[in-house]
Write an enzyme that holds these catalytic residues in place. Structure first.
Site, PDB file in Angstrom:
ATOM      1  N   CYS A  53      47.106  48.182  28.942  1.00 13.70           N
ATOM      2  CA  CYS A  53      46.546  49.130  27.961  1.00 13.70           C
ATOM      3  C   CYS A  53      46.456  50.526  28.535  1.00 13.70           C
ATOM      4  CB  CYS A  53      45.120  48.744  27.557  1.00 13.70           C
ATOM      5  SG  CYS A  53      44.937  47.119  26.859  1.00 13.70           S
ATOM      6  N   HIS A  62      46.960  41.690  26.456  1.00 16.77           N
ATOM      7  CA  HIS A  62      47.974  41.441  27.478  1.00 16.77           C
ATOM      8  C   HIS A  62      47.779  40.125  28.217  1.00 16.77           C
ATOM      9  CE1 HIS A  62      48.216  45.752  26.631  1.00 16.77           C
ATOM     10  NE2 HIS A  62      49.501  45.521  26.766  1.00 16.77           N
ATOM     11  N   LYS A  88      51.267  37.591  18.819  1.00 17.02           N
ATOM     12  CA  LYS A  88      51.760  38.944  18.570  1.00 17.02           C
ATOM     13  C   LYS A  88      53.153  39.137  19.172  1.00 17.02           C
ATOM     14  CE  LYS A  88      50.890  43.778  19.570  1.00 17.02           C
ATOM     15  NZ  LYS A  88      50.324  44.734  20.495  1.00 17.02           N
ATOM     16  N   HIS A 113      61.333  47.180  19.089  1.00 16.22           N
ATOM     17  CA  HIS A 113      61.411  45.863  18.438  1.00 16.22           C
ATOM     18  C   HIS A 113      60.836  45.969  17.033  1.00 16.22           C
ATOM     19  CE1 HIS A 113      57.133  45.126  19.137  1.00 16.22           C
ATOM     20  NE2 HIS A 113      57.280  45.320  20.443  1.00 16.22           N
ATOM     21  N   HIS A 168      57.514  47.887  16.365  1.00 16.92           N
ATOM     22  CA  HIS A 168      57.644  49.356  16.286  1.00 16.92           C
ATOM     23  C   HIS A 168      58.309  49.740  14.969  1.00 16.92           C
ATOM     24  CE1 HIS A 168      58.228  48.537  20.797  1.00 16.92           C
ATOM     25  NE2 HIS A 168      56.991  49.017  20.678  1.00 16.92           N
ATOM     26  N   CYS A 200      42.255  40.632  29.263  1.00 16.76           N
ATOM     27  CA  CYS A 200      42.524  41.573  28.165  1.00 16.76           C
ATOM     28  C   CYS A 200      43.114  40.766  27.007  1.00 16.76           C
ATOM     29  CB  CYS A 200      43.528  42.623  28.637  1.00 16.76           C
ATOM     30  SG  CYS A 200      44.309  43.471  27.257  1.00 16.76           S
ATOM     31  N   LYS A 223      56.671  42.976  23.901  1.00 20.79           N
ATOM     32  CA  LYS A 223      57.572  42.912  25.046  1.00 20.79           C
ATOM     33  C   LYS A 223      56.964  42.049  26.141  1.00 20.79           C
ATOM     34  CE  LYS A 223      59.236  44.931  29.024  1.00 20.79           C
ATOM     35  NZ  LYS A 223      58.669  45.465  30.256  1.00 20.79           N
ATOM     36  N   CYS A 275      42.758  47.824  32.597  1.00 18.38           N
ATOM     37  CA  CYS A 275      43.913  46.998  32.211  1.00 18.38           C
ATOM     38  C   CYS A 275      45.150  47.868  32.305  1.00 18.38           C
ATOM     39  CB  CYS A 275      43.757  46.454  30.789  1.00 18.38           C
ATOM     40  SG  CYS A 275      45.289  45.672  30.216  1.00 18.38           S
TER      41      CYS A 275
HETATM   42  N1  MSP Z   1      52.032  54.920  23.388  1.00 15.29           N
HETATM   43  C1  MSP Z   1      50.965  54.279  22.695  1.00 15.29           C
HETATM   44  C2  MSP Z   1      50.664  54.991  21.415  1.00 15.29           C
HETATM   45  C3  MSP Z   1      50.308  56.434  21.540  1.00 15.29           C
HETATM   46  S1  MSP Z   1      50.074  57.176  20.002  1.00 15.29           S
HETATM   47  C4  MSP Z   1      49.443  58.627  20.342  1.00 15.29           C
HETATM   48  C5  MSP Z   1      51.365  52.849  22.373  1.00 15.29           C
HETATM   49  N2  MSP Z   1      52.666  52.579  22.400  1.00 15.29           N
HETATM   50  S2  MSP Z   1      53.325  51.141  22.038  1.00 15.29           S
HETATM   51  O1  MSP Z   1      54.723  51.238  22.339  1.00 15.29           O
HETATM   52  O2  MSP Z   1      52.606  50.095  22.675  1.00 15.29           O
HETATM   53  O3  MSP Z   1      53.214  51.021  20.502  1.00 15.29           O
HETATM   54  C6  MSP Z   1      52.115  50.418  19.869  1.00 15.29           C
HETATM   55  C7  MSP Z   1      52.416  50.451  18.396  1.00 15.29           C
HETATM   56  O4  MSP Z   1      53.658  49.785  18.118  1.00 15.29           O
HETATM   57  C8  MSP Z   1      51.408  49.730  17.520  1.00 15.29           C
HETATM   58  O5  MSP Z   1      50.257  50.481  17.263  1.00 15.29           O
HETATM   59  C9  MSP Z   1      52.253  49.496  16.298  1.00 15.29           C
HETATM   60  O6  MSP Z   1      52.429  50.687  15.615  1.00 15.29           O
HETATM   61  C10 MSP Z   1      53.577  49.078  16.907  1.00 15.29           C
HETATM   62  N3  MSP Z   1      53.623  47.648  17.240  1.00 15.29           N
HETATM   63  C11 MSP Z   1      53.969  47.114  18.435  1.00 15.29           C
HETATM   64  N4  MSP Z   1      53.964  45.751  18.325  1.00 15.29           N
HETATM   65  C12 MSP Z   1      53.623  45.402  17.078  1.00 15.29           C
HETATM   66  C13 MSP Z   1      53.492  44.167  16.403  1.00 15.29           C
HETATM   67  N5  MSP Z   1      53.724  43.000  16.973  1.00 15.29           N
HETATM   68  N6  MSP Z   1      53.122  44.210  15.099  1.00 15.29           N
HETATM   69  C14 MSP Z   1      52.901  45.376  14.442  1.00 15.29           C
HETATM   70  N7  MSP Z   1      53.011  46.563  15.057  1.00 15.29           N
HETATM   71  C15 MSP Z   1      53.341  46.615  16.380  1.00 15.29           C
HETATM   72  O7  MSP Z   1      50.495  52.062  22.113  1.00 15.29           O
END
Ligand code: MSP
Length: 645
Positions: free
Chosen positions: A129, A146, A295, A18, A21, A143, A298, A126
């Protein structure tokens, strides 16, 4: 050649990509392109994180095998990036055998040296997380990310002796101010480190989870998600052997959002220290994209997909919006309206118009060739100096990930250049052969300014910059230092007037006139237009497009005087924000002295006209009430030149 290595987080495959990411990945792509523009040898890495309970649950929900599931979602992440003009060099999957081998090697090394031990742990876990949380981190018992209550879990597990490296970490962060940026996150980590660190649980028993990397020293356990995931930053470089590791690791930087600050700022450097490896150079932490103050995620079901936006707005427009709208480090609100507004105002109006007006003039007044410049006047020199100064500001801001500031500096020059066209009036210069040299200087100054703008836009909007470079005949310009000087365009070389850079987009609103209705009005001869298609309430309406073509601005009157021999006209000098003259038919309603200091609304892009021998550049808006004429005004003071929409 100096090396540069930048990574994004590897994303969980429990959900499709999304905009959250996409933001981290656009940021990393733009920075990597910028570093290449500085002449560096760049390695850009992203990937997917594919182990853990979350993923097993997601596969079960989708009723497919875990392997099938991770293959499918990982492929979706990989496919999401090219449409956004994101070009990573490496894409790591944690289920790759090569990565799994590296993780096992690290576990064995750290275990052998006594930094991993077996013990029992009870804590608040959690699932979202995939980590234990402390009481302090919970908000109302839940949390904060979440919004779910953690489970109390007690089990035997392996632990990494993280506490052993706490003092070293505090010292390292204190001595390296840029280790964690922006500063607010550095402070957050230092404040967290004031409390004693607990050791890190790094395993899960296979009775509870099999979808993970087996511990090489105890096959009853798999490794816990962070010890697996973080090591991707090394395995993607072929660690421990391989030239890539020795070349890129010493200059490693990571981009993450604040949700995974702790693993990256605490677990990861202490893990590296235990492995005997220097920590990364800088950790860049950004805020969240929110939808209506929450935020985008998903689990909250409020996500926007990058593909949808690219189809609607184009990749460059989406990239520009993400980088311009968010102050790196702080949260920002996402809305399509805001994206539409930036597209139409910054891209179509400001940049698109500057580009197309300038090139049209070069085509019409200089036979589509770079003209020979004459001696520059003060205002020619001022624009050139502003464009060159912009390069310095742009670099300074991009070096610190302040994308919004870098872009504001570029747009400041775009706006100056648009005003320069208004004040130099090339269409007047062309009428007078005596002014040919001056016309050449003006057009040359505009083309050079556009060349420098093109150069700095490459990292941000690669497709647009490529089109601009093509039109200007500078497709070989790819180095900021070499090309960031004034006067590289060669007089006589060809300029091609390409297509419009950005189409103006229309907001889909209930009251937007339907295209087929307009069509029906234009083609009455078909006899097929129904009564509804030619409804009388449509008569006299203008499209949003037509309205947007009017440039309404706030102007401050700085001088006013009567025009000789006219009892109706006043000559006004206004700031909008550049100074210009406007002739207004208000002499019977206002005395000149009562106007000075007032703010009014003007039409700023009206074709100039001469009234009683005075050239007027725009029109002041006023209301007619019977015989009275009342000037437009604002309910509070605003910066002269502000757009009215
Ligand atoms: N798999 C772990 C990361 C491991 S890195 C060694 C993880 N994955 S995640 O799919 O949850 O991705 C989190 C990351 O996605 C955030 O740190 C950020 O880079 C991005 N984001 C996800 N949602 C976001 C927002 N709503 N806003 C900004 N960035 C976001 O955590």
């Amino acid at each position: 050649m100096t090396a540069y290595y930048l990574t994004t987080p590897i994303f969980y495959v429990n959900a499709q990509p999304h905009m959250g990411h996409a933001y981290s990945t656009v940021v990393a792509d733009a920075v990597c392109r910028y570093q290449r523009l500085l002449g560096k040898d760049v390695r850009f890495q992203t990937g997917t994180d594919e182990h853990g309970d979350k993923i097993v649950h997601a596969a079960a929900d989708a009723e497919v095998s875990v392997k099938e599931y991770v293959d499918k979602i990982s492929a979706m992440f990989k496919a999401a990036w090219p449409p956004l003009a994101i070009v990573p060099d490496t894409f790591v999957r944690t289920t790759d055998p090569a990565h799994m081998g590296v993780v096992q090697g690290v576990l064995q090394q750290v275990y052998d040296q006594g930094d991993i031990y077996f013990s029992e742990y009870t804590g608040l876990y959690c699932k979202g997380c995939e980590q234990f949380l402390t009481e302090k981190e919970l908000v109302d018992g839940k949390c904060p990310d979440h919004l779910t209550e953690p489970d109390q879990i007690s089990e035997q597990n392996y632990f990494f002796r993280m506490s052993k490296y706490q003092e070293w970490l505090i010292d390292h962060i204190s001595k390296n101010p840029e280790f964690i940026t922006p500063e607010r996150y550095r402070n957050e980590v230092l404040s967290f480190l004031k409390e004693p660190l607990e050791d890190l649980c790094i395993s899960r028993p296979t009775t509870r989870l099999t979808w993970g990397i087996p511990l090489p020293f105890d096959s009853r356990f798999v490794t816990y998600v962070w010890f697996d995931a973080l090591i991707n930053y090394l395995s993607g470089l072929g660690y421990p052997a391989g030239q890539d590791f020795s070349r890129y690791w010493p200059v490693a930087e990571h981009v993450i959002a604040k949700d995974i600050l702790k693993p990256h700022a605490i677990y990861w450097p202490t893990m590296l220290k235990a492995m005997g490896i220097e920590p990364y150079k800088r950790l860049h932490v950004h805020g969240y994209w929110n939808m209506n103050e929450t935020k985008m995620s998903k689990s909250l079901g409020n996500v926007v997909r990058p593909g949808e936006l690219v189809t609607e707005f184009g990749a460059d427009s989406v990239r520009y919006f993400l980088l311009r709208e968010m102050s790196f480090g702080l949260d920002a609100g996402f809305s399509k309206e805001a994206l539409m507004a930036r597209h139409n105002s910054d891209l179509t109006n400001d940049l698109g118009n500057l580009f197309s007006r300038s090139l049209t003039m070069v085509k019409n007044f200089a036979a589509s060739c770079v003209p020979q410049p004459g001696t520059p006047s003060d205002q020619d020199r001022e624009l050139a100096e502003a464009a060159l100064a912009m390069l310095g500001h742009y670099r300074e801001h991009l070096d610190h990930f302040a994308f919004h500031r870098a872009l504001a500096a570029v747009w400041e020059v775009i706006s100056r250049a648009n005003k320069y066209i208004v004040s130099t009036q090339p269409w007047e210069l062309v009428k007078d052969p005596q002014q040919a040299a001056q016309l050449g200087t003006v057009l040359y100054t505009l083309l050079e300014t556009l060349r420098l703008i093109t150069l700095v836009l490459h990292p941000i909007m690669p497709e647009t910059a490529a089109k601009m470079a093509e039109a200007l005949g500078v497709t070989d310009e790819n180095n900021l230092s070499d090309c960031g000087t004034w006067g590289r365009l060669v007089p006589g070389s060809a300029i091609t007037h390409g297509a419009q850079l950005f189409p103006r987009l229309q907001q889909e609103t209930k009251d937007k006139p339907q295209p087929q209705k307009n069509k029906a009005k234009k083609e009455p001869s078909t006899g097929k237009a129904s009564a509804a298609e030619t409804a009388p309430e449509e008569e006299g309406l203008v499209t949003f497009d037509a309205f947007q073509n009017l440039e309404l601005r706030v102007a401050e009157i700085v001088a006013a005087e009567k025009i000789a021999k006219s009892d109706r006209l006043l000559k006004l000098t206004v700031k909008a924000p550049e100074e210009r003259t406007i002739v207004a038919g208000i002499a019977q309603h206002y005395q000149p002295e009562e106007l000075v200091g007032r703010q009014v609304i003007i039409v700023a892009n009206l074709k100039p006209a001469k009234l009683m021998g005075v050239a007027s550049h725009g029109m002041v808006l006023a209301a007619k009430d019977g015989d009275r004429l009342v000037l437009s005004a604002l309910s509070g003071p605003v910066a002269p030149g502000s757009r009215v929409a």
